[in-house]
Design a protein around this motif. Sequence first.
Motif: not given
Length: 170
Positions: A12-14, A21-27, A36, A38
Amino acid sequence: PGARVPSMVEVLNGAAPANSAPITVDTTPGAINRYSGGAFTIAQLLLEDVVGKPFDVWMRDSIFAPHGLSRTSYSLISAKANGGDVATGHGDDGRPIRGRWRVLPEMAAASLWSTPTELAQLLMKLQRAARGADTTLLSPFLAQSMMTLHGANQGLGVGLKGDPPFRFSH
């Protein structure tokens, strides 16, 4: 082969040894439609927290075993544990993967192991549930929701193709 498998938190942190890569919310959730892995990883951790069991154990005990799927699992497996009859993975170039397959901690997103027969049995149960003919795996409402478009080509957890009634995949 032989490398340390990253923990779910490292994934999750990459963070090393994760290779993503880290799992992030980008939208904004619901603004776009895309797969997804992730999100499936987060859902896996959520389920583990709620039920207090590892994901693979809960899936075996609650889903696979009650439906007679004795060779279907999310466990990180070895060929020796399955009598040696585990298919070797191959890359896009057609060559066998070093070590025969990848070992991934993201079980919900990428680690379902099954036989062709058991996978077909599971998919047929999903189809029968959507028709209301078998409610032992899922309710008709949930199965039909999975087969309903929620974006360009996605149901809930499955890809949808064609026109209704859809073909489903992934």
